[in-house]
Enzyme design. Structure first.
Site, PDB file in Angstrom:
ATOM      1  N   GLY A 151      11.486  -2.775   5.660  1.00 54.18           N
ATOM      2  CA  GLY A 151      10.512  -3.967   5.458  1.00 54.18           C
ATOM      3  C   GLY A 151       9.499  -4.544   4.080  1.00 54.18           C
ATOM      4  N   HIS A 152       9.468  -3.715   3.541  1.00 60.34           N
ATOM      5  CA  HIS A 152       9.389  -3.678   2.486  1.00 60.34           C
ATOM      6  C   HIS A 152      10.095  -4.351   1.099  1.00 60.34           C
ATOM      7  CE1 HIS A 152       5.422  -1.286   3.200  1.00 60.34           C
ATOM      8  NE2 HIS A 152       4.674  -1.305   3.078  1.00 60.34           N
ATOM      9  N   HIS A 158       8.722   1.312   3.135  1.00 60.31           N
ATOM     10  CA  HIS A 158      10.241   1.134   4.164  1.00 60.31           C
ATOM     11  C   HIS A 158      11.120  -0.104   4.167  1.00 60.31           C
ATOM     12  CE1 HIS A 158       7.663  -1.949   6.408  1.00 60.31           C
ATOM     13  NE2 HIS A 158       6.715  -1.180   6.413  1.00 60.31           N
ATOM     14  N   ASP A 217       2.016  -9.784   8.140  1.00 62.94           N
ATOM     15  CA  ASP A 217       0.463  -9.950   8.747  1.00 62.94           C
ATOM     16  C   ASP A 217       0.648 -11.441   8.354  1.00 62.94           C
ATOM     17  OD1 ASP A 217       0.116  -6.513   8.378  1.00 62.94           O
ATOM     18  OD2 ASP A 217       1.504  -7.052   6.693  1.00 62.94           O
ATOM     19  N   MET A 242       0.741  -1.511  -0.059  1.00 61.77           N
ATOM     20  CA  MET A 242      -0.226   0.422  -0.283  1.00 61.77           C
ATOM     21  C   MET A 242       1.214   1.292   0.056  1.00 61.77           C
ATOM     22  SD  MET A 242      -3.103  -0.548   2.064  1.00 61.77           S
ATOM     23  CE  MET A 242      -2.583  -0.575   3.512  1.00 61.77           C
ATOM     24  N   GLY A 243       2.133   1.153  -0.329  1.00 64.75           N
ATOM     25  CA  GLY A 243       2.804   2.123  -0.416  1.00 64.75           C
ATOM     26  C   GLY A 243       3.319   3.178   1.054  1.00 64.75           C
ATOM     27  N   SER A 276       6.052  -0.932  10.496  1.00 59.23           N
ATOM     28  CA  SER A 276       5.303  -0.089   9.363  1.00 59.23           C
ATOM     29  C   SER A 276       4.609   0.989   8.807  1.00 59.23           C
ATOM     30  CB  SER A 276       3.953  -0.732  10.815  1.00 59.23           C
ATOM     31  OG  SER A 276       2.936   0.098  10.009  1.00 59.23           O
ATOM     32  N   SER A 277       4.008   1.016   7.709  1.00 63.28           N
ATOM     33  CA  SER A 277       3.880   2.560   7.409  1.00 63.28           C
ATOM     34  C   SER A 277       3.292   3.401   8.787  1.00 63.28           C
ATOM     35  CB  SER A 277       3.130   1.999   6.164  1.00 63.28           C
ATOM     36  OG  SER A 277       4.001   1.202   5.154  1.00 63.28           O
ATOM     37  N   GLN A 293      -2.528 -13.034   6.943  1.00 61.79           N
ATOM     38  CA  GLN A 293      -3.253 -12.209   5.262  1.00 61.79           C
ATOM     39  C   GLN A 293      -2.747 -13.447   5.254  1.00 61.79           C
ATOM     40  OE1 GLN A 293      -2.777  -8.694   4.106  1.00 61.79           O
ATOM     41  NE2 GLN A 293      -0.403  -8.652   3.419  1.00 61.79           N
TER      42      GLN A 293
HETATM   43  P1  AMP Z   1       1.760  -2.608   3.540  1.00 60.58           P
HETATM   44  O1  AMP Z   1       1.752  -1.847   2.807  1.00 60.58           O
HETATM   45  O2  AMP Z   1       1.381  -2.133   4.997  1.00 60.58           O
HETATM   46  O3  AMP Z   1       0.425  -3.443   2.953  1.00 60.58           O
HETATM   47  O4  AMP Z   1       2.597  -4.290   3.944  1.00 60.58           O
HETATM   48  C1  AMP Z   1       2.502  -5.078   1.918  1.00 60.58           C
HETATM   49  C2  AMP Z   1       3.991  -5.471   2.010  1.00 60.58           C
HETATM   50  O5  AMP Z   1       5.019  -5.319   3.294  1.00 60.58           O
HETATM   51  C3  AMP Z   1       2.782  -6.501   3.280  1.00 60.58           C
HETATM   52  O6  AMP Z   1       2.561  -8.307   2.673  1.00 60.58           O
HETATM   53  C4  AMP Z   1       3.332  -6.283   4.353  1.00 60.58           C
HETATM   54  O7  AMP Z   1       3.053  -8.360   5.522  1.00 60.58           O
HETATM   55  C5  AMP Z   1       5.032  -6.678   4.407  1.00 60.58           C
HETATM   56  N1  AMP Z   1       5.153  -6.047   4.963  1.00 60.58           N
HETATM   57  C6  AMP Z   1       5.275  -4.709   5.358  1.00 60.58           C
HETATM   58  N2  AMP Z   1       6.028  -4.441   7.262  1.00 60.58           N
HETATM   59  C7  AMP Z   1       6.463  -5.378   7.347  1.00 60.58           C
HETATM   60  C8  AMP Z   1       7.903  -5.828   7.390  1.00 60.58           C
HETATM   61  N3  AMP Z   1       8.137  -5.095   8.990  1.00 60.58           N
HETATM   62  N4  AMP Z   1       8.708  -6.874   7.454  1.00 60.58           N
HETATM   63  C9  AMP Z   1       8.618  -7.746   5.868  1.00 60.58           C
HETATM   64  N5  AMP Z   1       7.931  -7.046   5.601  1.00 60.58           N
HETATM   65  C10 AMP Z   1       6.360  -6.268   6.198  1.00 60.58           C
END
Ligand code: AMP
Length: 287
Positions: free
Chosen positions: A38-39, A36, A152, A32-33, A187-188, A155
Site C-alpha cells: 500500500g505504501h 507494505h 485513512d 510511519m514505516g 496495514s502495518s 485523515q
Molecule cells: P502509515 O504508515 O500507516 O501512517 O501510512 C502512511 C500512508 O500510507 C498513509 O497516507 C496511509 O493512508 C497510506 N496507506 C496505509 N495503508 C494503505 C493501503 N492499504 N493502501 C494505500 N495507502 C495506504
C-alpha cells in the site's frame, strides 16, 4: 540511484531548496514505516508525476494515545529502505523524535470540526498529532505535492483542510486503498493478526461492500445502511464495533437521509482481539 538518507531537518530543507532551484518537482509520502505494498503504491504513484520522491518514516508519538501501541508499533527500517528503492523513491527522510520534538517544542495544530467525529471521537488527540507532524514534515521536505492513502479517509480530509486554512500551497493527492486479494485492506498493523483473525477481518470489507450495494440500489436512509453494516459485522462476534457508519464524503456530515447526488463514504472501526482495524469505501454519485 542509491537511496539518499537524511536525518536532520536542516539538511532536508537545504536539499529540497537546492532541488527546487534546479527546477525539480518534489513529492512527499509521509509514513510511519513498516512499509507494505500500500505504501509502495503511494511512492509509485508519486514517481509517475514528480522528479524527486521523498518518503518520510517517523513513528509519531504525538498521535498515539497513552494506551495505544506506540512502543510495540512494528519497525524494520532496513526492509523499508529496499521497498522505497524498489518503488522508485530517491530520498528517505528519517528523523529522530528529538529532531522533530526538541525539549523546547510548543506548537500543536488542531483542525477542529472535521476532527471531532469517527476516529477523533475514539482517539482523542490523534488528529492534533497527525496534523502537527504532517505540517512539520511539509516544512522539512518542502514538497509540491504530498501523497496520502484513502485507507485513512478522515485523515485525508483533515490534511486538505489544514493545507487550505494555513495556505500551505501543497497539492494533496489521494491514492486508493490497496487490498490483499481477500479484500483485507493492507496495514502495518495486520502483522498483529493471527491467521484466524485475518479471515475474521474480512467481515469489514463485506460490511462495506453490502452498505455500498444498498446505496447503489437507491437507499439513502442512513439508519438502514448502517443497520445492514452492523448486521454483517455481528456475524463475526470477535469484532468489537466502535463505529460502522455512512457520511457525506466531503464533510463527514451524517444527516438522517442523504441527498441523491451526494458522494458518500462508508466507515468502519473496531477491535479484533487487541488489534484496532479501520476501513472505508467511497460511493461516488453518478450525477
Ligand atoms: P502509515 O504508515 O500507516 O501512517 O501510512 C502512511 C500512508 O500510507 C498513509 O497516507 C496511509 O493512508 C497510506 N496507506 C496505509 N495503508 C494503505 C493501503 N492499504 N493502501 C494505500 N495507502 C495506504
Amino acid at each position: 540511484m542509491p537511496l539518499t538518507i537524511i536525518t536532520t531537518i536542516k539538511e532536508m530543507q537545504d536539499l529540497s531548496d537546492t532541488l527546487r532551484k534546479q527546477g525539480k518537482t518534489i513529492a512527499c509520502v509521509p509514513t510511519m514505516g513498516y512499509l507494505h505494498a500500500g505504501h509502495a503504491s503511494l511512492i509509485k504513484e508519486a514517481v509517475k508525476s514528480h522528479d524527486i520522491v521523498i518518503t518520510t518514516i517517523f513513528v509519531n508519538p504525538l498521535q498515539f494515545g497513552p494506551k495505544e501501541d506506540f512502543e510495540r508499533y512494528p519497525r524494520d527500517t532496513e526492509r523499508d529502505k529496499n521497498i522505497i528503492e524498489a518503488s522508485g523513491g530517491s530520498i528517505l527522510f528519517y528523523p529522530s523524535i528529538d529532531e522533530m520534538y526538541p525539549p523546547d517544542y510548543q506548537t500543536t495544530i488542531s483542525v477542529t470540526n472535521i476532527s471531532k467525529s469517527f476516529e477523533g471521537a475514539f482517539r482523542p488527540g490523534h488528529f492534533e498529532g497527525v496534523a502537527t507532524v504532517v505540517a512539520k514534515l511539509f516544512g522539512a521536505t518542502k514538497p509540491h505535492t504530498a501523497f496520502f492513502g484513502q485507507k485513512d479517509y478522515q485523515q485525508t480530509l483533515i490534511i486538505k483542510q489544514m493545507v487550505h486554512d494555513l495556505n500551505l500551497g501543497i497539492c494533496i493527492s489521494i491514492v486508493p486503498t490497496l487490498r490483499e486479494s481477500s479484500g483485507l485492506a493492507m496495514s502495518s498493523r495486520n502483522v498483529y493478526l493471527s491467521d484466524d483473525e485475518k479471515k475474521q477481518a474480512l467481515v469489514l470489507h463485506s460490511a462495506l461492500s453490502e452498505g455500498h450495494s444498498l446505496i447503489e440500489h437507491g437507499e439513502r436512509k442512513r439508519a438502514k445502511i448502517e443497520q445492514v453494516m452492523h448486521d454483517i459485522l455481528a456475524t463475526c462476534p470477535e469484532f468489537t464495533i466502535q463505529y460502522a457508519s455512512v457520511a457525506e464524503a466531503d464533510t463527514l456530515a451524517t444527516p438522517d437521509i442523504f441527498l441523491e447526488n451526494k458522494d458518500l463514504v462508508l466507515l468502519i472501526a473496531g477491535f479484533l482481539g487487541k488489534t484496532r482495524l479501520i476501513d472505508n469505501m467511497l460511493y461516488l454519485s453518478k450525477s
